[in-house]
Design an enzyme around this catalytic site. Structure first.
Site, short mmCIF file in Angstrom:
data_model
loop_
_atom_site.label_atom_id
_atom_site.label_comp_id
_atom_site.label_asym_id
_atom_site.label_seq_id
_atom_site.Cartn_x
_atom_site.Cartn_y
_atom_site.Cartn_z
N PRO A 324 -24.78 29.79 -9.46
CA PRO A 324 -25.72 29.99 -10.82
C PRO A 324 -26.71 28.92 -11.21
O PRO A 324 -26.45 27.73 -11.27
CB PRO A 324 -24.23 30.00 -11.95
N CYS A 409 -22.08 20.44 -14.89
CA CYS A 409 -23.18 20.32 -15.27
C CYS A 409 -23.44 18.60 -15.65
O CYS A 409 -22.77 18.26 -16.60
CB CYS A 409 -23.52 21.09 -16.54
N LYS A 448 -16.19 25.34 -11.10
CA LYS A 448 -17.39 24.36 -10.34
C LYS A 448 -17.22 22.92 -10.81
O LYS A 448 -17.42 22.76 -11.92
CB LYS A 448 -18.61 25.00 -10.44
N HIS A 478 -19.52 20.34 -5.69
CA HIS A 478 -20.93 19.96 -5.29
C HIS A 478 -20.67 18.43 -4.95
O HIS A 478 -20.11 17.64 -5.64
CB HIS A 478 -21.73 19.87 -6.63
#
Length: 663
Positions: A324, A409, A448, A478
């Site tokens: 995304p 984020c 995530k 990540h």
């Protein structure tokens, strides 16, 4: 598109891949991609060639061999004012008063709304050729005189309308920037009935915001029955804020029967039991609720809640997952990636509070194209009540295969409120959010995350075993911390360790994948699948390379065809009038700020290109290849004009993201 065009022979590829690096390379060249010397040039010569289209025999240039469409030929010669480089602007914006460099985003960039390019607009009642007159009458702020509007309307971009050719009718009528293709006598909009029967407008995209739902959200008339049931176990008196919003103590919760507490003791309970709520308070509240009018027979699904094993299942194993991507991960771009072989797609990050308020711009991020067979949405939030209600809202109103929680984020706007990476340090709230969303969803819930917040303090390996207890269906990791952002290489050794801890829950790895060789090395770590983010922005055909296990030396004409496909997708999604065309141009330019980092394989001294290697100034094998390699906004605008016509007089653009990941 021919996917085998310009592929070098196996012998040539092996020779290039095995070429040793030059030991005489200076420290200054570290972090710079190795390009064959005959293609290298200086900044001055590069811009001289790109600006004036000159040819240089010493670089083996073949000229511009790309044949543009009919609509682009008149826009190749760009006026002098559009060739101004943004060196001074970028330099001023790249430094703070204290001399430190600003990283990440161009936060002070000029921003123009697409509506500002189309001030004199025609009334929708005229565009749609309604039989009834405009309901606003003389108070309407739009034009009603077609002849007057046509006199001030910008010139058409081309003679062929993609919407008319695809759907048989263009919904934008005379306001379309390609109106010549479907304009009849007296400015009547033409219809091709044969084409219209086969492909109906609006049927290819789902998850649009219903006007009645939007009104109910704004008036706070939407019922969140299941969310309230769950939240009653967290806050005394039901919704947060009622009766003081006091939290129930663990001792009192343990005395209410079989309910698992949602505090620290909750992590000790089995995941399946934690999703079962049977408190007396909940039962009483359900009995007191006003009866809802129903239609049809009563089924088991109406009164019996699904167990985790009975929820909709998604096979995530060995899939290629398009990440995304904020701004660039829009629906037209996802369609391009699906064509090249992406298996899983996900909408851009959506703020749960904005969705609950019924904001049209936020709901637009949830739209799904019919080609997206495995599609999810990503939510951002930092409180259990808003996230749980938002999950129930999505579950009841749109079609998705999974819901993802953004807890990776790194931007300050999200992190300082406790969302994004901030959730990784607020494990109690994180647990409540995951359990609450799992309680109301009928589809898998995924998360995530990053390795952690601080660069040298990894916490993902501590969270993953807890997430398994909370009931997540898939984890994406990540391989960088929040402090790293996108600098330095992703830690795939750490991802490998975490994938072992996550089993049997699938774990996807993310970071630094720009070629099929990078993907093969990533799969050796034992991850269940691969998520690709910047690699897809730089070269969306990476999905084809990974599935075919080859390097694709794509030509400039093929790359231009990809941009043309994106433009067509954008006109379908945002519209072919001035407002939609300029919105398409803006997102095309944002994407070009990543595409320019790609280096053609035939020019590389060493294959493959690494994502953290900065391209030096080089001449391509033809004019378009050189133009696409330019790092300047003016040259990206020139490419957009080849596809979407000249920019408006007041047009201004600076990309949202800056490349600072080259180390």
């Amino acid at each position: 598109m021919d996917k085998t065009t310009n592929l070098p022979s196996e012998g040539e590829m092996d020779k290039t891949r095995e070429a040793p690096t030059d030991s005489r390379t200076s420290e200054a060249n570290k972090g710079t991609a190795a390009i064959k010397s005959r293609f290298l040039t200086t900044k001055e010569k590069f811009h001289e060639f790109v600006d004036f289209g000159s040819q240089s025999s010493e670089h083996g240039m073949a000229g511009n061999n790309l044949v543009l469409n009919d609509t682009a030929e008149e826009f190749v010669d760009e006026p002098e004012k559009k060739r101004i480089k943004f060196d001074t602007v970028e330099k001023e914006m790249a430094e703070k008063p204290d001399g430190k460099r600003i990283r990440g985003q161009n936060k002070s960039r000029p921003h123009m709304k697409p509506t500002s390019y189309d001030i004199r607009r025609l009334c929708p009642s005229i565009i749609q050729e309604r039989e009834t007159k405009c309901v606003y009458g003389d108070k309407c702020k739009f034009f009603h005189d077609i002849a007057e509007y046509m006199a001030s309307k910008p010139a058409d971009v081309g003679n062929q309308c993609h919407l008319f050719n695809t759907f048989g009718k263009c919904q934008y009528g005379v306001s379309c920037r390609f109106a010549k293709a479907h304009m009849g006598a007296d400015f009547k909009n033409l219809v091709n009935d044969e084409v219209k029967k086969t492909s109906e407008w609006g049927k290819t995209v789902r998850n649009s915001l219903d006007k009645d739902l939007q009104w109910n959200l704004r008036k706070r008339k939407v019922s969140f029955k299941k969310s309230d049931e769950y939240l009653k176990t967290l806050y005394k008196g039901g919704q947060r804020g009622q009766e003081g919003g006091k939290k129930v103590s663990p001792e009192k919760k343990q005395g209410n029967g079989d309910t698992c507490c949602a505090d620290k003791n909750l992590s000790q309970c089995p995941a399946e039991e934690a999703n079962i709520i049977t408190t007396e308070d909940t039962q009483v509240s359900v009995e007191k609720q006003i009866p809802v009018k129903t239609l049809g027979p009563l089924t088991d699904a109406d009164i019996i809640r699904l167990r985790p094993c009975e929820k909709k299942q998604v096979d995530f194993q060995d899939k290629l997952y398009l990440a995304p991507l904020t701004t660039c991960g829009n629906l037209p771009f996802r369609r391009v990636c699906k064509r090249f072989g992406a298996d899983i797609t996900c909408g851009e990050m959506a703020m749960c509070t904005n969705l609950l308020q019924g904001q049209s711009s936020e709901w637009a991020l949830l739209k799904r194209h019919e080609s997206e067979d495995i599609f999810g949405v990503q939510l951002e939030g930092c409180f259990p009540d808003t996230m749980t209600r938002c999950a129930e809202l999505i579950n009841n109103n749109i079609d998705v295969d999974f819901v993802d929680i953004n807890s990776g984020c790194p931007i300050d706007l999200v992190y300082k409120k406790g969302g994004g990476c901030g959730l990784m340090t607020r494990t109690n709230k994180y647990e409540q959010i995951v359990r609450g969303m799992n309680y109301v969803l009928d589809v898998p819930l995924t998360v995530k995350i990053r390795t952690g917040v601080q660069e040298k303090t990894n916490v993902a390996h501590k969270l993953i075993p807890e997430m398994k207890k909370w009931g997540v269906s898939m984890i994406t990791l990540h391989g960088r911390s929040r402090e790293q952002r996108y600098t330095k290489l992703a830690d795939w050794d750490y991802i490998s360790t975490c994938s072992e801890l996550a089993r049997p829950v699938p774990l996807f790895g993310n970071g630094d994948i720009l070629s099929y060789e990078d993907a093969m090395k990533a799969r050796e770590t034992g991850v269940s699948g691969i998520m690709i983010a910047r690699g897809a922005l730089i070269k969306p055909w990476i999905f084809t390379e990974i599935k075919d296990r080859r390097d694709w030396d794509i030509s400039s004409s093929e790359r231009m065809d990809i941009l043309r496909d994106f433009s067509h997708n954008g006109l379908e999604h945002w519209g072919s009038d001035t407002q939609g065309l300029e919105k398409t141009r803006t997102f095309l330019l944002e994407w070009l700020s990543f595409l320019c980092r790609y280096i053609p394989i035939g020019l590389l001294e060493r294959v493959p290109q690494k994502i953290n290697e900065r391209p030096p100034y080089y001449m391509g094998r033809d004019y378009m290849e050189s133009l696409m390699a330019s790092q300047h906004v003016g040259d990206w605008i020139k490419i957009s004009e080849m596809l979407l016509g000249p920019v408006p007089k007041n047009f201004n653009f600076l990309p949202k993201h800056k490349a600072h990941a080259y180390k």
